[in-house]
Design a protein around this motif. Structure first.
Motif, short mmCIF file in Angstrom:
data_model
loop_
_atom_site.label_atom_id
_atom_site.label_comp_id
_atom_site.label_asym_id
_atom_site.label_seq_id
_atom_site.Cartn_x
_atom_site.Cartn_y
_atom_site.Cartn_z
N LYS A 286 78.95 94.44 70.42
CA LYS A 286 78.00 93.46 70.85
C LYS A 286 76.99 94.05 71.92
O LYS A 286 76.39 92.97 72.80
N SER A 287 76.58 95.07 71.89
CA SER A 287 75.70 95.84 73.10
C SER A 287 74.46 95.88 72.25
O SER A 287 74.19 95.73 71.26
N ARG A 288 73.43 96.12 73.48
CA ARG A 288 71.89 96.40 73.00
C ARG A 288 71.93 97.63 72.04
O ARG A 288 71.11 97.79 71.06
N GLN A 289 72.79 98.73 72.30
CA GLN A 289 72.86 100.09 71.55
C GLN A 289 73.33 99.64 70.12
O GLN A 289 72.73 100.03 69.09
N GLN A 290 74.17 98.67 69.98
CA GLN A 290 74.84 98.30 68.71
C GLN A 290 73.79 97.71 67.93
O GLN A 290 73.59 97.85 66.65
N LEU A 291 73.13 96.67 68.63
CA LEU A 291 72.11 95.88 67.97
C LEU A 291 70.83 96.77 67.47
O LEU A 291 70.26 96.86 66.49
N ASP A 292 70.49 97.74 68.21
CA ASP A 292 69.32 98.56 68.23
C ASP A 292 69.80 99.44 66.79
O ASP A 292 68.95 99.98 66.00
N ARG A 309 63.08 90.27 67.05
CA ARG A 309 64.14 91.17 67.96
C ARG A 309 64.68 89.81 68.93
O ARG A 309 66.08 90.08 69.27
N TYR A 313 68.80 89.48 69.38
CA TYR A 313 69.43 89.41 70.78
C TYR A 313 70.26 88.26 71.10
O TYR A 313 71.43 88.42 71.44
N LEU A 318 72.66 88.76 73.86
CA LEU A 318 72.13 89.30 74.67
C LEU A 318 70.67 88.97 75.09
O LEU A 318 70.09 87.95 74.52
N GLU A 319 70.40 89.30 76.39
CA GLU A 319 69.00 89.16 77.08
C GLU A 319 67.90 89.78 76.27
O GLU A 319 68.18 91.04 76.18
N ASN A 320 66.83 89.48 75.74
CA ASN A 320 65.75 90.21 75.14
C ASN A 320 65.07 91.16 76.46
O ASN A 320 64.88 90.51 77.15
#
Length: 320
Positions: A286-292, A309, A313, A318-320
């Motif tokens: 559930k990281s920013r890398q995973q979502l991207d 997006r 997030y 996550l924070e945008n």
């Protein structure tokens, strides 16, 4: 009623296509498909369908002959009374042979129609090069008329043994006498029949023809891509933009209605192939890398705007 895109000069950009989708998404897609490139692409896809139908029918025919060859090794195969396995396979080969000749003639007609509207350089030369067996193409074309207007080819099995090398071969043959009883052959087709020894081997002729068709239509597709690139490219760009924008709105609707407590990773396999799921799960949970990476794998990099997006997030905490 005039479609919005019909009132806008080419080229159409992202903003124009997005406005057209807002006004009427069906009209927008129809207008894109009605471009010169859209009509050419559709015709090419239809020709590809005809190639696929012929290749599939030939594969079915060759598989049936191979199946007979394998099953007929068992002595019981030949001693089952009326309606034996041998009789059933014979009928199946005849049926699939008729399907092949019908599919072949359909492809020939579709290719002629395509070439009449969208000719490519070197077509006649490549056709001659790939279908180089003298009279084979004409024989198979006429065989369709033979099956349609005369009778289904009365082919028979021939099994030969070579005891020296311990080999066995089962062939499905149509005799020259059987074929020449019909007077509808053209000169090239008749020459092909007369040039055969005693009979025409169905497996052999369709194997050769399938290989020729595969090579020729692969060349033809590449030639169309090259020669008509200037026509196809704008259409494919419009289609890409339309699909991307539509996907953006679709994902916006999906994400907006998901419960906040939902684990989004549980749905990965619905939207991504297994190798892509593995790529996502290899990244920090559930990281920013995973979502991207999910956005990239969904081919949404260009179309995932800040609002969408941000919702994604938030779904990941996550924070945008």
């Amino acid at each position: 009623m005039t479609r919005y895109l019909d009132t806008v000069p080419h080229p159409w950009n992202y903003a124009v296509i997005e406005a057209a989708i807002f006004k009427n998404s069906t009209d927008a897609r129809t207008a894109i498909e009605d471009t010169e490139g859209g009509r050419l692409w559709r015709s090419l896809q239809e020709l590809d369908d005809s190639v696929y139908v012929l290749e599939t029918n030939i594969s079915d025919l060759l598989d049936e002959i191979s199946l007979f060859s394998d099953r007929s090794k068992n002595p019981a195969f030949w001693h089952q009374g009326d309606g034996s396995e041998a009789d059933r396979h014979t009928r199946e080969v005849k049926r699939k042979l008729a399907n092949c000749t019908a599919a072949l003639m359909a492809l020939v007609d579709h290719a002629r129609n395509f070439t009449r509207v969208s000719p490519v350089s070197g077509y006649a030369e490549e056709l001659k090069k790939h279908f180089s067996s003298p009279g084979l193409h004409e024989f198979l074309q006429c065989l369709r008329n033979y099956n349609t207007h005369w009778r289904i080819a009365q082919a028979n099995w021939e099994i030969s043994h070579n005891f020296e090398v311990k080999s066995r071969q089962a062939r499905f043959l149509v005799t020259k006498t059987e074929l020449l009883a019909w007077n509808g052959w053209n000169a090239m087709a008749k020459g092909y029949i007369e040039g055969s020894e005693d009979a025409v081997d169905i497996y052999e002729v369709f194997s050769i023809y399938r290989g020729s068709a595969q090579k020729f239509y692969a060349w033809h597709r590449g030639a169309v891509f090259s020669q008509y690139n200037a026509i196809l490219r704008p259409y494919l760009e419009y289609k890409r933009l339309y699909d991307g924008i539509s996907k953006k709105y679709s994902w916006n609707t999906v994400i907006s209605h998901l419960p906040k407590t939902l684990n989004p990773l549980q749905y990965l396999s619905r939207y991504l192939p297994s190798h892509a799921v593995e790529r996502v799960l290899a990244l920090p949970h559930k990281s920013r890398q995973q979502l991207d990476e999910i956005i990239r794998l969904l081919d949404m990099d260009e179309f995932c705007d800040e609002a969408l997006r941000g919702k994604a997030y938030a779904l990941f905490g996550l924070e945008n």
